[in-house]
Structures are given as structure tokens and as C-alpha cells.
Design an enzyme around this catalytic site. Structure first.
Site, PDB file in Angstrom:
ATOM      1  N   GLU A  45       0.980  -1.240   0.038  1.00 19.40           N
ATOM      2  CA  GLU A  45      -0.128  -0.077  -0.240  1.00 19.40           C
ATOM      3  C   GLU A  45       0.879   1.259  -0.012  1.00 19.40           C
ATOM      4  OE1 GLU A  45      -2.360   1.427  -0.614  1.00 19.40           O
ATOM      5  OE2 GLU A  45      -4.167   1.592   0.792  1.00 19.40           O
ATOM      6  N   ASP A  46       0.405   2.310  -0.658  1.00 21.14           N
ATOM      7  CA  ASP A  46       1.122   3.514  -0.598  1.00 21.14           C
ATOM      8  C   ASP A  46       1.155   4.163   0.720  1.00 21.14           C
ATOM      9  OD1 ASP A  46      -1.552   4.272  -0.874  1.00 21.14           O
ATOM     10  OD2 ASP A  46      -1.074   5.358  -2.624  1.00 21.14           O
ATOM     11  N   ASP A  79      -3.938   5.516   5.899  1.00 20.39           N
ATOM     12  CA  ASP A  79      -4.785   6.845   6.323  1.00 20.39           C
ATOM     13  C   ASP A  79      -5.748   6.541   7.368  1.00 20.39           C
ATOM     14  OD1 ASP A  79      -5.120   9.805   6.139  1.00 20.39           O
ATOM     15  OD2 ASP A  79      -7.001   9.352   5.039  1.00 20.39           O
ATOM     16  N   THR A  80      -7.062   6.076   7.153  1.00 18.39           N
ATOM     17  CA  THR A  80      -7.985   6.102   8.262  1.00 18.39           C
ATOM     18  C   THR A  80      -7.879   4.319   8.463  1.00 18.39           C
ATOM     19  OG1 THR A  80      -9.603   5.195   6.719  1.00 18.39           O
ATOM     20  CG2 THR A  80      -9.720   7.346   7.475  1.00 18.39           C
ATOM     21  N   LEU A 130      -7.329  -0.704   4.152  1.00 20.66           N
ATOM     22  CA  LEU A 130      -6.690  -2.144   4.405  1.00 20.66           C
ATOM     23  C   LEU A 130      -7.500  -2.975   5.091  1.00 20.66           C
ATOM     24  CD1 LEU A 130      -3.097  -1.160   5.347  1.00 20.66           C
ATOM     25  CD2 LEU A 130      -3.945  -2.516   3.471  1.00 20.66           C
ATOM     26  N   LYS A 180      -0.088   7.450   8.286  1.00 19.51           N
ATOM     27  CA  LYS A 180      -0.528   8.786   9.066  1.00 19.51           C
ATOM     28  C   LYS A 180      -1.350   8.534  10.141  1.00 19.51           C
ATOM     29  CE  LYS A 180      -2.128  11.115   4.980  1.00 19.51           C
ATOM     30  NZ  LYS A 180      -3.104  12.143   4.447  1.00 19.51           N
ATOM     31  N   PHE A 205      -1.648  15.953   3.120  1.00 22.06           N
ATOM     32  CA  PHE A 205      -2.043  15.361   2.199  1.00 22.06           C
ATOM     33  C   PHE A 205      -0.796  15.321   1.056  1.00 22.06           C
ATOM     34  CE2 PHE A 205      -4.104  14.374  -1.810  1.00 22.06           C
ATOM     35  CZ  PHE A 205      -5.010  13.312  -1.371  1.00 22.06           C
ATOM     36  N   ASP A 258      -1.203  10.450  -5.856  1.00 24.65           N
ATOM     37  CA  ASP A 258      -1.828  11.565  -6.535  1.00 24.65           C
ATOM     38  C   ASP A 258      -2.664  12.520  -5.719  1.00 24.65           C
ATOM     39  OD1 ASP A 258      -4.044   9.612  -6.137  1.00 24.65           O
ATOM     40  OD2 ASP A 258      -4.996  10.803  -7.836  1.00 24.65           O
ATOM     41  N   ARG A 274       1.620  12.109  -9.697  1.00 24.99           N
ATOM     42  CA  ARG A 274       2.185  10.673  -9.378  1.00 24.99           C
ATOM     43  C   ARG A 274       3.635  10.878 -10.103  1.00 24.99           C
ATOM     44  NH1 ARG A 274      -2.233   7.327  -8.145  1.00 24.99           N
ATOM     45  NH2 ARG A 274      -4.108   7.717  -9.107  1.00 24.99           N
TER      46      ARG A 274
HETATM   47  P1  IMP Z   1      -7.646   4.872   4.071  1.00 25.40           P
HETATM   48  O1  IMP Z   1      -8.709   3.883   3.589  1.00 25.40           O
HETATM   49  O2  IMP Z   1      -8.070   6.158   4.654  1.00 25.40           O
HETATM   50  O3  IMP Z   1      -6.563   4.251   4.976  1.00 25.40           O
HETATM   51  O4  IMP Z   1      -6.840   5.556   2.802  1.00 25.40           O
HETATM   52  C1  IMP Z   1      -5.840   4.873   1.976  1.00 25.40           C
HETATM   53  C2  IMP Z   1      -5.843   5.432   0.847  1.00 25.40           C
HETATM   54  O5  IMP Z   1      -6.346   6.676   0.419  1.00 25.40           O
HETATM   55  C3  IMP Z   1      -4.362   5.363   0.229  1.00 25.40           C
HETATM   56  O6  IMP Z   1      -4.095   4.244  -0.271  1.00 25.40           O
HETATM   57  C4  IMP Z   1      -4.548   6.466  -0.657  1.00 25.40           C
HETATM   58  O7  IMP Z   1      -4.666   6.047  -2.015  1.00 25.40           O
HETATM   59  C5  IMP Z   1      -5.374   7.485  -0.271  1.00 25.40           C
HETATM   60  N1  IMP Z   1      -4.680   8.582   0.511  1.00 25.40           N
HETATM   61  C6  IMP Z   1      -4.589   8.506   2.010  1.00 25.40           C
HETATM   62  N2  IMP Z   1      -3.893   9.796   2.154  1.00 25.40           N
HETATM   63  C7  IMP Z   1      -3.405  10.429   0.880  1.00 25.40           C
HETATM   64  C8  IMP Z   1      -2.517  11.523   0.790  1.00 25.40           C
HETATM   65  O8  IMP Z   1      -2.251  12.158   1.649  1.00 25.40           O
HETATM   66  N3  IMP Z   1      -2.401  11.571  -0.606  1.00 25.40           N
HETATM   67  C9  IMP Z   1      -2.835  10.600  -1.777  1.00 25.40           C
HETATM   68  N4  IMP Z   1      -3.827   9.765  -1.306  1.00 25.40           N
HETATM   69  C10 IMP Z   1      -4.014   9.495   0.124  1.00 25.40           C
HETATM   70 MG    MG Z   2      -3.931   3.695  -2.288  1.00 26.09          MG
END
Ligand code: IMP
Ligand code: MG
Length: 177
Positions: A97-98, A101-102, A106, A129, A150, A157, A163
Site C-alpha cells: 500500500e502507498d 490513512d484511516t 486495508l 498517518k 495530504f 496523486d 504521481r
Molecule cells: P484509508 O482507507 O483512509 O487508509 O485510505 C488509504 C488510501 O487513501 C491510500 O491508499 C491513498 O490512495 C489514499 N490517501 C490517503 N492519504 C492520502 C494522501 O495524503 N495523498 C494521496 N492519497 C491519499
Molecule cells: Mg492507495
């Protein structure tokens, strides 16, 4: 709209970190049949560099989930746009995964892939994060912990832009982070 990018993690630091992660993974998966599963699109650059740095054989597949679009806030609703195409039953899976965030993406994907009965699933994420977590998912291999900004670049992106940047930067939109 005026979007500015500020450098957060230089190219050289990413390169060193990817090598370090690949060394650990190569040791842990020695004599195993490793499949890297990249989460598209954000993880494609990271996965390519990671795979090239492994000293063990591996194969790869990808899973595409719906993105944020023009928003910098997650909707919390995860949709699989394209599933993996390889059978993974009894295989050792590393989900690449890149950014975490929340944690909701995953969590959703681990549940989804578990139904395909792999031998193991571990997580490798370039960025985390922690301030934004809504759920705690253990990250087995983590690159960098970053502040609540962000970020873009190295495959990541904002509205399909940035990207291509070789480094990780954070953006300010109209003067606001
Ligand atoms: P989560 O489900 O909230 O953990 O989101 C994960 C996905 O949101 C990551 O795989 C990213 O594609 C996108 N994402 C979260 N934070 C960022 C950011 O700061 N920049 C760009 N994409 C983000
Ligand atoms: Mg992603």
C-alpha cells in the site's frame, strides 16, 4: 485553483528505505512463495522498486480500489474496481500500500483477500498517518510515519496529478494545507 507542492521525503531517503524494507522481506520470506499484491493506483511505483530490491523470487498481482477523486478526504466507502487475477490459496501474500490513512481500505482488503484462503497475509506500507487512523491495522513493514498532511509523488496523486514526482511532497491548495 492554486496547488503548491513542498518536499517532505527526498528521493534518496525513499531509495534507502525501500532497500531496507526489501532486505527484511527477503529474509522473512526466504524459501517461501511470495506474492506481492499492489493496491492501485497509488502503490505501483513503490511495488516496482520494492520488487526490484528483493533478493528472493516473487510474483505480483494488483487490486484496484476506488479513489478519493478530487477530495482529500476519504469517503470511508471502499469499492473494488478490479480484483486480483491470480489464485492465492495457500500462498504467502504481502499487500503493498502507498499510505495508511484511516486504515479502512486495508481492513476491507484484508477481509476480502482472506476469503481466498491464502496461507498468510502481511502488510507493507510506504507511509503511515497515525493521527488519522479510525482503526488500528498492524503494519508489518512500514517506510515512514508522516504528519497529517495530504501527500503526493512517487505514485501518489492528488486528482490524478503529481504521481510522476520522484520524491514525496505535501500540497497546499490556495495557501491552505
Ligand atoms: P484509508 O482507507 O483512509 O487508509 O485510505 C488509504 C488510501 O487513501 C491510500 O491508499 C491513498 O490512495 C489514499 N490517501 C490517503 N492519504 C492520502 C494522501 O495524503 N495523498 C494521496 N492519497 C491519499
Ligand atoms: Mg492507495
Amino acid at each position: 485553483m492554486n496547488v503548491k507542492v513542498f518536499k517532505l521525503i527526498p528521493e534518496e531517503d525513499i531509495k534507502n528505505k525501500v532497500k531496507e524494507l526489501a532486505d527484511r522481506i527477503s529474509k522473512d520470506y526466504l524459501n517461501k512463495e511470495l506474492i506481492l499484491i499492489g493496491i492501485l493506483k497509488g502503490a505501483f511505483v513503490f511495488l516496482a522498486d520494492l520488487m526490484r530490491n528483493l533478493t528472493i523470487p516473487s510474483s505480483c498481482d494488483f487490486i484496484k480500489v476506488s479513489s478519493y477523486g478530487k477530495s482529500t478526504e476519504s469517503s470511508g466507502i471502499v469499492k473494488i474496481v478490479a480484483d486480483i487475477s491470480m489464485p492465492i490459496e495457500d500462498k504467502d501474500i504481502l499487500l503493498v500500500e502507498d499510505i495508511v490513512d484511516t486504515g479502512l481500505t486495508l481492513q476491507y482488503l484484508i477481509n476480502h483477500l482472506s476469503l481466498k484462503k491464502p496461507k498468510s497475509i502481511k502488510i507493507c506500507a510506504l507511509l503511515d498517518k497515525p493521527e488519522r487512523h479510525k482503526i488500528e491495522i498492524p503494519i508489518d513493514y512500514l517506510g515512514f510515519t508522516i504528519p497529517n498532511k495530504f501527500v503526493v509523488g512517487y505514485g501518489i496523486d492528488y486528482d490524478e496529478k503529481f504521481r510522476y514526482l520522484p520524491y514525496i511532497g505535501y500540497i497546499e491548495i490556495n495557501g491552505e494545507e
